[in-house]
Design a protein around this motif. Structure first.
Motif, PDB file in Angstrom:
ATOM      1  N   GLY A   1      12.885   0.143  -8.780  1.00  0.00           N
ATOM      2  CA  GLY A   1      13.100   1.019  -9.201  1.00  0.00           C
ATOM      3  C   GLY A   1      11.971   1.803  -8.924  1.00  0.00           C
ATOM      4  O   GLY A   1      11.960   3.096  -8.636  1.00  0.00           O
ATOM      5  N   LEU A   2      11.350   1.241  -9.143  1.00  0.00           N
ATOM      6  CA  LEU A   2       9.752   2.132  -9.240  1.00  0.00           C
ATOM      7  C   LEU A   2       8.971   1.657  -7.842  1.00  0.00           C
ATOM      8  O   LEU A   2       9.166   0.453  -8.031  1.00  0.00           O
ATOM      9  N   ASP A   3       7.681   2.307  -8.116  1.00  0.00           N
ATOM     10  CA  ASP A   3       7.093   1.914  -7.202  1.00  0.00           C
ATOM     11  C   ASP A   3       6.197   0.088  -7.516  1.00  0.00           C
ATOM     12  O   ASP A   3       5.777  -0.342  -7.111  1.00  0.00           O
ATOM     13  N   GLY A   4       5.843   0.233  -8.756  1.00  0.00           N
ATOM     14  CA  GLY A   4       5.199  -1.403  -9.178  1.00  0.00           C
ATOM     15  C   GLY A   4       6.046  -2.572  -8.345  1.00  0.00           C
ATOM     16  O   GLY A   4       5.126  -3.677  -8.132  1.00  0.00           O
ATOM     17  N   TYR A   5       7.236  -2.278  -8.251  1.00  0.00           N
ATOM     18  CA  TYR A   5       8.277  -3.573  -8.457  1.00  0.00           C
ATOM     19  C   TYR A   5       7.855  -3.332  -6.223  1.00  0.00           C
ATOM     20  O   TYR A   5       7.934  -4.417  -6.161  1.00  0.00           O
ATOM     21  N   GLY A   6       8.028  -2.468  -6.357  1.00  0.00           N
ATOM     22  CA  GLY A   6       7.407  -2.047  -4.565  1.00  0.00           C
ATOM     23  C   GLY A   6       6.176  -2.324  -3.970  1.00  0.00           C
ATOM     24  O   GLY A   6       6.011  -2.834  -2.777  1.00  0.00           O
TER      25      GLY A   6
ATOM     26  N   LEU B   1       1.011  -0.916   0.363  1.00  0.00           N
ATOM     27  CA  LEU B   1       0.087   0.554   0.019  1.00  0.00           C
ATOM     28  C   LEU B   1       1.246   1.434   0.064  1.00  0.00           C
ATOM     29  O   LEU B   1       0.609   1.843  -0.468  1.00  0.00           O
ATOM     30  N   ILE B   2       1.709   1.970   1.362  1.00  0.00           N
ATOM     31  CA  ILE B   2       2.801   2.226   0.955  1.00  0.00           C
ATOM     32  C   ILE B   2       3.524   2.482  -1.012  1.00  0.00           C
ATOM     33  O   ILE B   2       3.385   3.453  -1.203  1.00  0.00           O
ATOM     34  N   SER B   3       4.323   1.601  -1.567  1.00  0.00           N
ATOM     35  CA  SER B   3       4.526   1.839  -2.542  1.00  0.00           C
ATOM     36  C   SER B   3       3.153   2.245  -3.674  1.00  0.00           C
ATOM     37  O   SER B   3       3.410   3.015  -4.948  1.00  0.00           O
ATOM     38  N   ALA B   4       1.784   1.762  -3.525  1.00  0.00           N
ATOM     39  CA  ALA B   4       0.847   1.817  -4.319  1.00  0.00           C
ATOM     40  C   ALA B   4       0.122   3.935  -4.340  1.00  0.00           C
ATOM     41  O   ALA B   4      -0.240   4.055  -5.355  1.00  0.00           O
ATOM     42  N   ALA B   5       0.864   4.083  -3.223  1.00  0.00           N
ATOM     43  CA  ALA B   5       0.021   5.497  -2.809  1.00  0.00           C
ATOM     44  C   ALA B   5       0.427   6.700  -3.844  1.00  0.00           C
ATOM     45  O   ALA B   5      -0.562   7.209  -3.910  1.00  0.00           O
ATOM     46  N   GLY B   6       1.451   6.821  -3.968  1.00  0.00           N
ATOM     47  CA  GLY B   6       2.150   7.739  -4.801  1.00  0.00           C
ATOM     48  C   GLY B   6       1.205   7.476  -6.037  1.00  0.00           C
ATOM     49  O   GLY B   6       0.610   8.690  -6.501  1.00  0.00           O
ATOM     50  N   PRO B   7       1.117   6.251  -7.201  1.00  0.00           N
ATOM     51  CA  PRO B   7       0.811   6.051  -8.349  1.00  0.00           C
ATOM     52  C   PRO B   7      -0.505   6.345  -8.339  1.00  0.00           C
ATOM     53  O   PRO B   7      -1.374   7.044  -9.234  1.00  0.00           O
ATOM     54  N   LEU B   8      -1.476   6.624  -6.989  1.00  0.00           N
ATOM     55  CA  LEU B   8      -2.797   6.086  -6.703  1.00  0.00           C
ATOM     56  C   LEU B   8      -3.416   7.871  -7.007  1.00  0.00           C
ATOM     57  O   LEU B   8      -4.156   8.372  -7.481  1.00  0.00           O
TER      58      LEU B   8
ATOM     59  N   LEU C   1       0.590  13.838 -18.250  1.00  0.00           N
ATOM     60  CA  LEU C   1       1.278  13.833 -18.148  1.00  0.00           C
ATOM     61  C   LEU C   1       1.176  12.766 -16.056  1.00  0.00           C
ATOM     62  O   LEU C   1       1.844  12.135 -15.849  1.00  0.00           O
ATOM     63  N   GLN C   2      -0.018  13.129 -15.662  1.00  0.00           N
ATOM     64  CA  GLN C   2      -0.594  12.397 -14.552  1.00  0.00           C
ATOM     65  C   GLN C   2      -0.452  10.791 -14.779  1.00  0.00           C
ATOM     66  O   GLN C   2      -0.133  10.224 -13.642  1.00  0.00           O
ATOM     67  N   ILE C   3      -1.299  10.797 -16.289  1.00  0.00           N
ATOM     68  CA  ILE C   3      -1.107   9.306 -16.624  1.00  0.00           C
ATOM     69  C   ILE C   3      -0.117   8.084 -17.120  1.00  0.00           C
ATOM     70  O   ILE C   3       0.009   7.317 -16.683  1.00  0.00           O
ATOM     71  N   SER C   4       0.599   9.155 -17.620  1.00  0.00           N
ATOM     72  CA  SER C   4       1.818   8.817 -18.140  1.00  0.00           C
ATOM     73  C   SER C   4       3.031   7.841 -16.876  1.00  0.00           C
ATOM     74  O   SER C   4       3.450   6.895 -16.968  1.00  0.00           O
ATOM     75  N   ALA C   5       2.599   9.213 -15.452  1.00  0.00           N
ATOM     76  CA  ALA C   5       3.391   8.652 -14.477  1.00  0.00           C
ATOM     77  C   ALA C   5       3.248   7.612 -14.087  1.00  0.00           C
ATOM     78  O   ALA C   5       3.671   6.459 -13.131  1.00  0.00           O
ATOM     79  N   ALA C   6       1.598   7.518 -13.985  1.00  0.00           N
ATOM     80  CA  ALA C   6       0.911   6.571 -13.244  1.00  0.00           C
ATOM     81  C   ALA C   6       1.824   5.605 -14.039  1.00  0.00           C
ATOM     82  O   ALA C   6       1.942   4.263 -12.641  1.00  0.00           O
ATOM     83  N   LEU C   7       1.997   4.642 -15.435  1.00  0.00           N
ATOM     84  CA  LEU C   7       1.124   3.798 -15.958  1.00  0.00           C
ATOM     85  C   LEU C   7       2.964   3.472 -15.395  1.00  0.00           C
ATOM     86  O   LEU C   7       2.948   2.139 -15.530  1.00  0.00           O
ATOM     87  N   LEU C   8       3.830   4.462 -16.059  1.00  0.00           N
ATOM     88  CA  LEU C   8       5.364   3.855 -16.352  1.00  0.00           C
ATOM     89  C   LEU C   8       5.929   3.351 -14.189  1.00  0.00           C
ATOM     90  O   LEU C   8       6.315   2.552 -14.227  1.00  0.00           O
ATOM     91  N   ASN C   9       4.766   4.312 -13.342  1.00  0.00           N
ATOM     92  CA  ASN C   9       5.999   4.164 -11.725  1.00  0.00           C
ATOM     93  C   ASN C   9       4.782   2.010 -11.670  1.00  0.00           C
ATOM     94  O   ASN C   9       5.353   2.014 -10.606  1.00  0.00           O
ATOM     95  N   LEU C  10       3.615   1.905 -11.913  1.00  0.00           N
ATOM     96  CA  LEU C  10       3.151   0.964 -12.168  1.00  0.00           C
ATOM     97  C   LEU C  10       3.505  -0.775 -12.877  1.00  0.00           C
ATOM     98  O   LEU C  10       3.254  -1.669 -12.331  1.00  0.00           O
ATOM     99  N   LEU C  11       4.642  -0.002 -13.504  1.00  0.00           N
ATOM    100  CA  LEU C  11       5.882  -1.065 -14.075  1.00  0.00           C
ATOM    101  C   LEU C  11       6.678  -1.874 -13.247  1.00  0.00           C
ATOM    102  O   LEU C  11       6.822  -1.415 -11.669  1.00  0.00           O
ATOM    103  N   PRO C  12       5.970  -3.155 -12.892  1.00  0.00           N
ATOM    104  CA  PRO C  12       6.928  -4.067 -12.001  1.00  0.00           C
ATOM    105  C   PRO C  12       8.405  -3.938 -12.200  1.00  0.00           C
ATOM    106  O   PRO C  12       9.023  -4.627 -12.390  1.00  0.00           O
ATOM    107  N   VAL C  13       8.952  -2.591 -12.523  1.00  0.00           N
ATOM    108  CA  VAL C  13      10.481  -2.531 -12.695  1.00  0.00           C
ATOM    109  C   VAL C  13      11.233  -2.415 -10.980  1.00  0.00           C
ATOM    110  O   VAL C  13      10.086  -1.054 -10.816  1.00  0.00           O
TER     111      VAL C  13
END
Length: 271
Positions: free
Chosen positions: A198-203, A130-137, A184-196
């Motif tokens: 260093g990104l929130d998606g991996y977190g 949830l901590i990692s998901a909070a930012g992209p949300l 920009l907001q959508i692109s940031a959310a989608l990129l951050n949700l990638l399971p890579v």
């Protein structure tokens, strides 16, 4: 330290920084200027988008810190993460300077990394996710706040219009600014949700991985963002990604063409 001193210290740790109020004032003033046709519309859109983008980055990192606080990491307050002050974050270059440069150069809402969460204080895999998901949300909520008014026609104003190559377009410059910032907001959310790494998606998924897998992936974490950036420079990947971004924009009822126009007007130095 007395109880009163402790309470005062906690209050100061969570008091909104003057820097953030300045950012909000810049955003509001630029929005007013664009909406009323005061001054240069293109420079006004530039100020609106840059200040709005930095405000959203602050909110993104605040969401991580606030969720961590409720999850058990009480150190985030003393670090200044709850003041919305961009200068308090651990990597100001990665979190604010580089994302703004990427917006100026390529119109991509590339995420950064900023707050240091003391993960050992937090118990439970769900809390870590949830901590990692909070930012992209937060980015998705910002996108909704920007794009829904466009789709509803709330920003339409026939008395203020965009001038492009000597022609008058029946488009509000504020709607174009909202569209580009929403992209920009959508692109940031989608990129951050990638399971890579260093990104929130991996977190989000990391707490659910085995210890062996996490240790194997850990050395690649510093290069995850760089790898994503390099991939986005590939024409096919870039086209596929923005097709996805435009599809999400349409879900909010916004015309993707407005974001393209907003991006063109944002780069006032090119034409």
């Amino acid at each position: 330290m007395t109880f009163a001193e402790t309470q005062r210290s906690r209050s100061e740790d969570r008091r909104i920084s003057p820097v953030f109020w300045v950012l909000l004032a810049t955003l509001g003033t630029a929005g007013w200027a664009v909406a009323t046709g005061y001054g240069s519309a293109r420079f006004g859109i530039f100020l609106f988008v840059v200040s709005g983008w930095v405000v959203s980055l602050c909110l993104h990192e605040y969401a991580h810190a606030r969720t961590a606080l409720h999850g058990g990491d009480i150190s985030v307050g003393a670090k200044g993460y709850l003041t919305l002050n961009p200068f308090k974050y651990t990597h100001a270059l990665l979190s604010f300077v580089l994302p703004v440069i990427f917006v100026i150069l390529g119109g991509i809402g590339l995420p950064g990394g900023a707050v240091y969460i003391e993960r050992h204080r937090i118990q439970g895999r769900v809390k870590h996710s949830l901590i990692s998901a909070a930012g992209p949300l937060v980015n998705l909520l910002c996108a909704a706040a920007l794009l829904i008014p466009i789709g509803a026609g709330w920003l339409d104003d026939p008395s203020v219009f965009v001038e492009l190559d000597g022609r008058q377009l029946s488009v509000s410059p504020l709607a174009a600014a909202f569209g580009f910032l929403g992209l920009l907001q959508i692109s940031a959310a989608l990129l951050n949700l990638l399971p890579v790494p260093g990104l929130d998606g991996y977190g989000i998924v990391e707490p659910w991985l085995s210890l062996k897998t996490r240790r194997a992936v850990e050395p690649f974490a510093p290069y995850g963002l760089l790898a994503v950036f390099i991939l986005l420079w590939q024409s096919e990947v870039n086209r596929w990604f923005f097709d996805l971004v435009y599809s999400v924009m349409e879900l909010f009822g916004a015309n993707p063409a407005l974001s393209q126009l907003g991006g063109y007007l944002f780069r006032f130095w090119e034409n």
